[in-house]
Design a protein around this motif. Sequence first.
Motif, short mmCIF file in Angstrom:
data_model
loop_
_atom_site.label_atom_id
_atom_site.label_comp_id
_atom_site.label_asym_id
_atom_site.label_seq_id
_atom_site.Cartn_x
_atom_site.Cartn_y
_atom_site.Cartn_z
N GLU A 19 8.02 -9.54 -1.85
CA GLU A 19 8.28 -8.11 -1.92
C GLU A 19 7.08 -7.42 -2.55
N CYS A 20 6.63 -6.32 -1.91
CA CYS A 20 5.51 -5.56 -2.43
C CYS A 20 5.98 -4.76 -3.65
N ALA A 21 5.28 -4.95 -4.75
CA ALA A 21 5.67 -4.26 -5.98
C ALA A 21 5.42 -2.76 -5.87
N ALA A 22 4.46 -2.38 -5.03
CA ALA A 22 4.08 -0.97 -4.94
C ALA A 22 5.02 -0.17 -4.05
N CYS A 23 5.41 -0.72 -2.90
CA CYS A 23 6.19 0.10 -1.95
C CYS A 23 7.49 -0.55 -1.52
N GLU A 24 7.79 -1.74 -2.06
CA GLU A 24 9.05 -2.44 -1.78
C GLU A 24 9.17 -2.96 -0.36
N LEU A 44 -2.55 -8.61 2.91
CA LEU A 44 -2.27 -7.27 2.42
C LEU A 44 -0.93 -6.76 2.94
N CYS A 45 -0.28 -5.97 2.12
CA CYS A 45 0.94 -5.29 2.54
C CYS A 45 0.62 -4.43 3.76
N PRO A 46 1.39 -4.57 4.86
CA PRO A 46 1.08 -3.80 6.07
C PRO A 46 1.36 -2.31 5.89
N ARG A 47 2.11 -1.96 4.85
CA ARG A 47 2.46 -0.55 4.67
C ARG A 47 1.49 0.15 3.72
N CYS A 48 1.19 -0.46 2.57
CA CYS A 48 0.38 0.26 1.58
C CYS A 48 -0.92 -0.46 1.24
N GLU A 49 -1.16 -1.64 1.88
CA GLU A 49 -2.40 -2.39 1.71
C GLU A 49 -2.63 -2.92 0.30
ZN LIG Z 1 3.27 -2.18 -0.11
#
Ligand SMILES: [Zn+2]
Length: 91
Positions: A19-24, A44-49
């Motif tokens: 789980e991405c800590a920045a954008c969930e 990298l997170c595909p949503r917020c990198e």
């Molecule tokens: Zn993210």
Amino acid sequence: MPDLIDDYFQPGWRTRTVECAACEWRGDSRDMSLQPHEDLSEYLCPRCEDILLVVRHPDLARVREAAAAGHPEAIGQLALLEEYLQGRPGS
Ligand SMILES: [Zn+2]
């Protein structure tokens, strides 16, 4: 903090949900964007990198070891590496 995968050949990290800590955002490495570097790869997170996973590349000794232990991906990599090493000019 990204997860550091120290052993490329350890099972399970590719399909483990992170789980991405920045954008969930949640997903596994196959849905992340890959940024390869010389000694490691970042996923990298595909949503917020945000960097979610850092995977250290195995060295030749580690690939040999994993191939000897029967790891299918290591066997494939070892074949490629040996082809590359043999094909190098001057060797
Ligand atoms: Zn993210």
